[in-house]
Design an enzyme around this catalytic site. Structure first.
Site, PDB file in Angstrom:
ATOM      1  N   GLY A  48       0.768  -1.250   0.000  1.00 38.88           N
ATOM      2  CA  GLY A  48       0.000   0.000   0.000  1.00 38.88           C
ATOM      3  C   GLY A  48       0.795   1.293   0.000  1.00 38.88           C
ATOM      4  N   GLU A 102       3.913   3.958   6.221  1.00 36.76           N
ATOM      5  CA  GLU A 102       2.751   3.077   6.078  1.00 36.76           C
ATOM      6  C   GLU A 102       1.633   3.867   5.397  1.00 36.76           C
ATOM      7  OE1 GLU A 102       1.460   0.347   5.697  1.00 36.76           O
ATOM      8  OE2 GLU A 102       0.860  -0.612   7.568  1.00 36.76           O
ATOM      9  N   ASP A 103       0.871   3.181   4.556  1.00 38.98           N
ATOM     10  CA  ASP A 103      -0.218   3.869   3.843  1.00 38.98           C
ATOM     11  C   ASP A 103      -1.318   4.336   4.795  1.00 38.98           C
ATOM     12  OD1 ASP A 103      -0.963   1.247   4.444  1.00 38.98           O
ATOM     13  OD2 ASP A 103      -1.798   0.799   2.471  1.00 38.98           O
ATOM     14  N   ASP A 106      -5.374   1.613  10.456  1.00 41.72           N
ATOM     15  CA  ASP A 106      -6.801   1.365  10.620  1.00 41.72           C
ATOM     16  C   ASP A 106      -7.009   0.886  12.067  1.00 41.72           C
ATOM     17  OD1 ASP A 106      -9.465   0.951   9.755  1.00 41.72           O
ATOM     18  OD2 ASP A 106      -9.053  -1.113   9.210  1.00 41.72           O
ATOM     19  N   LYS A 134      -7.122   6.410  10.641  1.00 50.91           N
ATOM     20  CA  LYS A 134      -8.540   6.389  11.020  1.00 50.91           C
ATOM     21  C   LYS A 134      -8.619   6.278  12.535  1.00 50.91           C
ATOM     22  CE  LYS A 134     -10.175   3.763   6.972  1.00 50.91           C
ATOM     23  NZ  LYS A 134     -10.623   2.412   6.562  1.00 50.91           N
ATOM     24  N   PHE A 155     -14.034   3.051   4.358  1.00 55.31           N
ATOM     25  CA  PHE A 155     -13.067   2.441   3.444  1.00 55.31           C
ATOM     26  C   PHE A 155     -12.622   3.431   2.369  1.00 55.31           C
ATOM     27  CE2 PHE A 155     -11.463  -0.287   0.097  1.00 55.31           C
ATOM     28  CZ  PHE A 155     -10.680  -1.167   0.828  1.00 55.31           C
ATOM     29  N   VAL A 156     -11.319   3.509   2.137  1.00 50.24           N
ATOM     30  CA  VAL A 156     -10.779   4.389   1.098  1.00 50.24           C
ATOM     31  C   VAL A 156      -9.963   3.603   0.075  1.00 50.24           C
ATOM     32  CG1 VAL A 156     -10.778   6.580   2.367  1.00 50.24           C
ATOM     33  CG2 VAL A 156      -8.865   4.982   2.666  1.00 50.24           C
ATOM     34  N   ASP A 162      -5.850  -0.355  -2.084  1.00 48.50           N
ATOM     35  CA  ASP A 162      -6.634  -1.174  -3.001  1.00 48.50           C
ATOM     36  C   ASP A 162      -7.951  -1.648  -2.415  1.00 48.50           C
ATOM     37  OD1 ASP A 162      -5.282  -2.979  -1.118  1.00 48.50           O
ATOM     38  OD2 ASP A 162      -6.156  -4.569  -2.342  1.00 48.50           O
ATOM     39  N   ARG A 168      -5.177   0.737  -7.020  1.00 42.89           N
ATOM     40  CA  ARG A 168      -3.947   1.320  -6.472  1.00 42.89           C
ATOM     41  C   ARG A 168      -3.383   2.425  -7.352  1.00 42.89           C
ATOM     42  NH1 ARG A 168      -2.234  -2.070  -2.253  1.00 42.89           N
ATOM     43  NH2 ARG A 168      -2.536  -4.301  -2.563  1.00 42.89           N
TER      44      ARG A 168
HETATM   45  P1  IMP Z   1      -4.468  -2.208  10.459  1.00 36.14           P
HETATM   46  O1  IMP Z   1      -3.532  -3.323  10.811  1.00 36.14           O
HETATM   47  O2  IMP Z   1      -5.886  -2.531  10.837  1.00 36.14           O
HETATM   48  O3  IMP Z   1      -4.038  -0.869  11.013  1.00 36.14           O
HETATM   49  O4  IMP Z   1      -4.550  -2.086   8.877  1.00 36.14           O
HETATM   50  C1  IMP Z   1      -3.463  -2.229   8.135  1.00 36.14           C
HETATM   51  C2  IMP Z   1      -3.682  -2.447   6.662  1.00 36.14           C
HETATM   52  O5  IMP Z   1      -5.037  -2.679   6.244  1.00 36.14           O
HETATM   53  C3  IMP Z   1      -3.258  -1.199   5.918  1.00 36.14           C
HETATM   54  O6  IMP Z   1      -1.864  -1.149   5.790  1.00 36.14           O
HETATM   55  C4  IMP Z   1      -3.987  -1.373   4.609  1.00 36.14           C
HETATM   56  O7  IMP Z   1      -3.226  -2.168   3.745  1.00 36.14           O
HETATM   57  C5  IMP Z   1      -5.273  -2.076   4.995  1.00 36.14           C
HETATM   58  N1  IMP Z   1      -6.394  -1.093   5.092  1.00 36.14           N
HETATM   59  C6  IMP Z   1      -6.952  -0.606   6.207  1.00 36.14           C
HETATM   60  N2  IMP Z   1      -7.940   0.280   5.941  1.00 36.14           N
HETATM   61  C7  IMP Z   1      -8.008   0.354   4.584  1.00 36.14           C
HETATM   62  C8  IMP Z   1      -8.841   1.122   3.668  1.00 36.14           C
HETATM   63  O8  IMP Z   1      -9.737   1.914   4.037  1.00 36.14           O
HETATM   64  N3  IMP Z   1      -8.609   0.920   2.341  1.00 36.14           N
HETATM   65  C9  IMP Z   1      -7.633   0.070   1.869  1.00 36.14           C
HETATM   66  N4  IMP Z   1      -6.840  -0.649   2.692  1.00 36.14           N
HETATM   67  C10 IMP Z   1      -7.023  -0.517   4.038  1.00 36.14           C
HETATM   68 MG    MG Z   2      -0.444  -1.436   4.252  1.00 34.62          MG
END
Ligand code: IMP
Ligand code: MG
Length: 180
Positions: A48, A102-103, A106, A134, A155-156, A162, A168
Protein backbone atom coordinates in the site's frame (compact mmCIF):
# COMPACT_ATOMS: atom_id res chain seq x y z
CA UNK A 1 -13.26 13.55 -10.50
CA UNK A 2 -16.32 11.43 -11.22
CA UNK A 3 -17.57 8.58 -9.04
CA UNK A 4 -16.21 5.16 -9.82
CA UNK A 5 -17.47 1.63 -9.45
CA UNK A 6 -15.24 -1.32 -8.65
CA UNK A 7 -16.85 -4.76 -8.45
CA UNK A 8 -19.95 -4.24 -6.29
CA UNK A 9 -18.99 -0.94 -4.67
CA UNK A 10 -19.24 2.73 -5.60
CA UNK A 11 -16.59 5.20 -4.52
CA UNK A 12 -16.72 8.98 -4.52
CA UNK A 13 -13.82 11.45 -4.81
CA UNK A 14 -12.41 12.35 -1.41
CA UNK A 15 -8.82 13.70 -1.41
CA UNK A 16 -7.62 15.37 -4.62
CA UNK A 17 -4.15 14.78 -5.99
CA UNK A 18 -3.01 18.37 -5.34
CA UNK A 19 -3.95 18.18 -1.64
CA UNK A 20 -2.24 14.81 -1.19
CA UNK A 21 0.95 16.18 -2.78
CA UNK A 22 0.80 19.34 -0.66
CA UNK A 23 0.45 17.40 2.61
CA UNK A 24 3.27 15.03 1.68
CA UNK A 25 5.59 17.97 0.91
CA UNK A 26 4.72 19.49 4.30
CA UNK A 27 5.53 16.18 6.00
CA UNK A 28 8.85 15.95 4.14
CA UNK A 29 9.77 19.47 5.23
CA UNK A 30 9.13 18.61 8.87
CA UNK A 31 11.20 15.41 8.58
CA UNK A 32 13.99 17.33 6.82
CA UNK A 33 14.13 19.67 9.81
CA UNK A 34 13.74 17.00 12.51
CA UNK A 35 16.49 14.78 11.08
CA UNK A 36 18.97 17.49 10.08
CA UNK A 37 22.52 16.06 10.28
CA UNK A 38 21.21 12.50 10.63
CA UNK A 39 21.11 9.69 8.09
CA UNK A 40 17.73 8.06 8.58
CA UNK A 41 16.62 4.77 7.10
CA UNK A 42 13.06 4.79 5.78
CA UNK A 43 11.27 1.45 5.84
CA UNK A 44 8.23 1.42 3.58
CA UNK A 45 5.64 -1.29 4.09
CA UNK A 46 4.39 -2.78 0.83
CA UNK A 47 2.13 -2.95 -1.02
CA UNK A 48 0.00 0.00 0.00
CA UNK A 49 2.72 2.54 0.76
CA UNK A 50 4.61 2.50 -2.54
CA UNK A 51 3.20 5.76 -3.95
CA UNK A 52 3.36 7.62 -0.65
CA UNK A 53 6.92 6.41 -0.06
CA UNK A 54 8.00 7.42 -3.55
CA UNK A 55 6.53 10.93 -3.41
CA UNK A 56 7.71 11.58 0.15
CA UNK A 57 11.23 10.34 -0.55
CA UNK A 58 11.56 12.67 -3.56
CA UNK A 59 11.17 15.62 -1.18
CA UNK A 60 13.61 14.33 1.43
CA UNK A 61 16.80 16.38 1.33
CA UNK A 62 18.79 14.34 3.84
CA UNK A 63 21.40 11.67 3.23
CA UNK A 64 18.77 9.01 3.60
CA UNK A 65 18.25 5.37 2.69
CA UNK A 66 15.02 3.59 1.92
CA UNK A 67 14.07 -0.07 1.90
CA UNK A 68 10.81 -1.80 1.14
CA UNK A 69 9.44 -4.68 3.14
CA UNK A 70 6.41 -6.88 3.07
CA UNK A 71 4.70 -8.14 6.17
CA UNK A 72 3.32 -11.63 6.00
CA UNK A 73 1.41 -13.60 8.62
CA UNK A 74 2.05 -17.26 8.89
CA UNK A 75 0.80 -19.82 11.34
CA UNK A 76 3.22 -20.06 14.24
CA UNK A 77 3.15 -22.65 16.95
CA UNK A 78 -0.10 -23.26 18.79
CA UNK A 79 0.87 -20.93 21.61
CA UNK A 80 1.98 -18.06 19.40
CA UNK A 81 -0.90 -18.31 16.90
CA UNK A 82 -0.42 -16.07 13.86
CA UNK A 83 3.08 -14.62 13.57
CA UNK A 84 3.92 -11.52 11.58
CA UNK A 85 7.21 -11.61 9.76
CA UNK A 86 9.07 -8.99 7.70
CA UNK A 87 10.26 -10.06 4.26
CA UNK A 88 13.05 -8.06 2.67
CA UNK A 89 14.53 -6.28 5.67
CA UNK A 90 18.12 -6.81 4.63
CA UNK A 91 19.62 -3.69 6.23
CA UNK A 92 20.95 -3.73 9.78
CA UNK A 93 18.74 -1.35 11.78
CA UNK A 94 20.79 -1.46 14.98
CA UNK A 95 21.72 2.11 15.97
CA UNK A 96 19.93 3.55 12.93
CA UNK A 97 17.29 6.28 12.91
CA UNK A 98 14.26 4.46 11.49
CA UNK A 99 11.17 6.02 9.96
CA UNK A 100 8.40 3.57 9.09
CA UNK A 101 6.25 4.53 6.09
CA UNK A 102 2.75 3.08 6.08
CA UNK A 103 -0.22 3.87 3.84
CA UNK A 104 -2.91 3.75 6.50
CA UNK A 105 -3.40 2.89 10.14
CA UNK A 106 -6.80 1.37 10.62
CA UNK A 107 -7.15 -0.92 13.68
CA UNK A 108 -3.42 -0.57 14.38
CA UNK A 109 -3.00 -4.35 14.54
CA UNK A 110 -0.24 -4.59 11.92
CA UNK A 111 2.11 -2.00 13.41
CA UNK A 112 1.25 -2.88 16.99
CA UNK A 113 2.55 -6.36 16.28
CA UNK A 114 5.49 -5.39 14.09
CA UNK A 115 7.03 -2.47 16.02
CA UNK A 116 8.23 -4.53 19.02
CA UNK A 117 10.15 -6.76 16.57
CA UNK A 118 12.02 -3.69 15.32
CA UNK A 119 12.56 -2.31 18.83
CA UNK A 120 14.26 -5.61 19.71
CA UNK A 121 17.00 -4.75 17.23
CA UNK A 122 17.66 -1.54 19.13
CA UNK A 123 17.51 1.21 16.53
CA UNK A 124 18.76 4.64 17.63
CA UNK A 125 15.19 5.89 17.17
CA UNK A 126 11.95 4.63 15.66
CA UNK A 127 9.21 6.86 14.27
CA UNK A 128 6.06 6.27 12.28
CA UNK A 129 4.94 8.31 9.27
CA UNK A 130 1.55 7.55 7.76
CA UNK A 131 -0.44 8.96 4.91
CA UNK A 132 -3.83 8.22 6.48
CA UNK A 133 -5.06 7.48 9.97
CA UNK A 134 -8.54 6.39 11.02
CA UNK A 135 -8.59 7.34 14.72
CA UNK A 136 -12.12 5.95 15.24
CA UNK A 137 -11.05 2.49 14.08
CA UNK A 138 -8.28 2.09 16.67
CA UNK A 139 -8.21 -1.24 18.48
CA UNK A 140 -4.47 -1.50 19.06
CA UNK A 141 -2.94 1.88 19.91
CA UNK A 142 0.08 2.98 17.88
CA UNK A 143 2.03 6.19 18.47
CA UNK A 144 1.99 8.09 15.20
CA UNK A 145 4.70 10.70 14.73
CA UNK A 146 3.84 12.09 11.29
CA UNK A 147 0.43 11.94 9.61
CA UNK A 148 -0.90 13.59 6.45
CA UNK A 149 -4.64 13.04 7.00
CA UNK A 150 -6.88 11.92 9.86
CA UNK A 151 -9.98 10.47 8.21
CA UNK A 152 -13.33 8.99 9.25
CA UNK A 153 -13.77 5.25 9.67
CA UNK A 154 -14.78 4.60 6.08
CA UNK A 155 -13.07 2.44 3.44
CA UNK A 156 -10.78 4.39 1.10
CA UNK A 157 -9.21 3.55 -2.24
CA UNK A 158 -6.51 4.87 -4.56
CA UNK A 159 -2.98 6.27 -4.36
CA UNK A 160 -1.59 2.85 -3.45
CA UNK A 161 -4.59 1.62 -1.48
CA UNK A 162 -6.63 -1.17 -3.00
CA UNK A 163 -9.99 -2.86 -2.95
CA UNK A 164 -9.35 -6.54 -3.63
CA UNK A 165 -6.14 -5.72 -5.48
CA UNK A 166 -7.52 -2.98 -7.72
CA UNK A 167 -7.54 0.81 -7.59
CA UNK A 168 -3.95 1.32 -6.47
CA UNK A 169 -3.11 3.29 -9.61
CA UNK A 170 -5.56 6.12 -8.95
CA UNK A 171 -3.80 9.46 -8.39
CA UNK A 172 -6.41 10.64 -5.93
CA UNK A 173 -8.10 9.00 -2.94
CA UNK A 174 -11.72 7.87 -3.11
CA UNK A 175 -14.08 7.00 -0.28
CA UNK A 176 -16.71 4.27 -0.19
CA UNK A 177 -20.04 5.88 -0.93
CA UNK A 178 -22.94 5.73 1.48
CA UNK A 179 -21.89 3.34 4.24
CA UNK A 180 -20.57 4.58 7.59
P1 IMP B 1 -4.47 -2.21 10.46
O1 IMP B 1 -3.53 -3.32 10.81
O2 IMP B 1 -5.89 -2.53 10.84
O3 IMP B 1 -4.04 -0.87 11.01
O4 IMP B 1 -4.55 -2.09 8.88
C1 IMP B 1 -3.46 -2.23 8.14
C2 IMP B 1 -3.68 -2.45 6.66
O5 IMP B 1 -5.04 -2.68 6.24
C3 IMP B 1 -3.26 -1.20 5.92
O6 IMP B 1 -1.86 -1.15 5.79
C4 IMP B 1 -3.99 -1.37 4.61
O7 IMP B 1 -3.23 -2.17 3.74
C5 IMP B 1 -5.27 -2.08 4.99
N1 IMP B 1 -6.39 -1.09 5.09
C6 IMP B 1 -6.95 -0.61 6.21
N2 IMP B 1 -7.94 0.28 5.94
C7 IMP B 1 -8.01 0.35 4.58
C8 IMP B 1 -8.84 1.12 3.67
O8 IMP B 1 -9.74 1.91 4.04
N3 IMP B 1 -8.61 0.92 2.34
C9 IMP B 1 -7.63 0.07 1.87
N4 IMP B 1 -6.84 -0.65 2.69
C10 IMP B 1 -7.02 -0.52 4.04
MG1 MG C 1 -0.44 -1.44 4.25
Amino acid sequence: MPELTLFDKTFEPYLPESLIQEKIKEMANVINTDYKGKKPLFIAILNGSFMFASDLFKSIELEAEICFIKLASYKGTKSSGQVLTAIGLDTDINDRHIIILEDIIDTGKTLNEFLPQLQNQQPASLKIAVLLHKPDATVFPVKIDYCCFSIPNRFVLGYGLDYDGYGRNLKEIYQLKGAE
